[in-house]
Scaffold this motif. Sequence first.
Motif, short mmCIF file in Angstrom:
data_model
loop_
_atom_site.label_atom_id
_atom_site.label_comp_id
_atom_site.label_asym_id
_atom_site.label_seq_id
_atom_site.Cartn_x
_atom_site.Cartn_y
_atom_site.Cartn_z
N ALA A 123 47.44 0.51 67.69
CA ALA A 123 46.53 1.39 68.66
C ALA A 123 47.60 2.03 69.46
O ALA A 123 48.53 1.44 69.93
N MET A 124 46.88 3.27 70.14
CA MET A 124 47.73 3.88 71.11
C MET A 124 46.70 4.25 72.38
O MET A 124 45.72 4.85 71.68
N LEU A 125 47.15 4.37 73.42
CA LEU A 125 46.29 4.89 74.59
C LEU A 125 47.30 5.62 75.39
O LEU A 125 48.33 5.14 76.09
N VAL A 126 47.10 7.10 75.56
CA VAL A 126 48.05 7.96 76.40
C VAL A 126 47.19 8.28 77.64
O VAL A 126 46.02 8.83 77.56
N SER A 127 47.82 7.94 78.90
CA SER A 127 46.91 8.53 79.94
C SER A 127 47.93 9.31 80.76
O SER A 127 49.40 9.13 80.95
N LEU A 128 47.38 10.09 81.81
CA LEU A 128 48.21 10.77 82.73
C LEU A 128 48.84 9.96 83.76
O LEU A 128 47.98 9.30 84.43
N ASN A 129 49.92 10.25 84.20
CA ASN A 129 50.54 9.73 85.25
C ASN A 129 49.85 10.14 86.69
O ASN A 129 49.66 11.14 86.82
N LEU A 130 49.68 8.95 87.52
CA LEU A 130 49.09 9.48 88.84
C LEU A 130 50.02 9.98 89.93
O LEU A 130 50.57 9.08 90.72
#
Length: 261
Positions: A123-130
Motif C-alpha cells: 500500500a502507498m499513500l502520498v500527501s502534500l507537505n504542509l
Amino acid sequence: MNKQMELNGSYMHPHWRLTLDGLGLNTIADWLALDRKLVDEPNQRGSGISQVFQASVEGEEGPATVFIKHQRNYVRRSVRHPITGQATLYQEYKALMRCWQAGVPVAEPLFFAVNSQSGNNEAMLVSLNLSGFQSLDQVDLETLPPARRFALIHDVAAVVRLLHERGLVHQNLYPKHIFVAWSESQQRYDARFIDMERCRPHLGRWQPRLRDLETLARRAKGFSARDRVRFLRAYLARPLADSEGRSLMARMERKFKLRSA
C-alpha cells in the motif's frame, strides 16, 4: 466500495491527475522510483514494514514536497479480513477522504494505491507537505504574545470541535498530529490534522470524544491550567455553565487538577 476495490483500488487527486500522469506517477512502483529520502526509522510488524519518505515533484506552481508512506505486508486483521488482513494505510486513506469531504482540514492526499498479489499486501499513500506549518508541540509558547497564544488555543479547539461535530474522532490526538500556521492577514491560525490511521466515527458517543480531549490535554506541554479552561470553553463554543459544560469541566478537573488555576 467493494472488496476488489479495497484490495486493488487507487486514487489520484483530481486537480493533480494530469500533472501526475505527465510525470509518469501512476503506480506504487513509479513513486518508489523517485529520488527520495527516508524520513524516520521504518516500523516493523512481524514480516511487514512501513516506511515514510520525502520527495519533490514538479507541480503546476513549481516544486512541491510530498510525503510517501509505503507499506509491505503491514496489515491489521479484522472480522472482514481475518486471514490476510488489510493494510493500515487503507484505514488512514479512508479517514483522510472522509475528513476532506466533510470539510475537516487535513494533510491533502495526492495518491493512494493498494495491491494484493501472490500473498503480498502493498500500500502507498502520498500527501502534500504542509508548507509553512509546524506541529503544535514545536510551537514556542513562551515567545507568543498573549493575543497570539489565545488565538492558538481558540483555533485548535475550534478544529477539534469541527472534527467531532462531523461525527469523527482522531483517537491519537497528540500535539505532534496537529499542524498550525499563523495567518497575519486573518489574525488566526490555520490548523490541520495528520496521521489519521486510527480516525473513526464516534456514533454520537461522548466517551471517544473525551479521550481525544484528554489525550491532547495530557500531552500538550507549556499550557497552563487556565489555558486548558480556555480551550474547553472554546471547544464547547459557549460558557461552561450549562450541564454539558459542567460535566466536561468536572471530568477534566479530576484529570488535570484545573481547580489549581
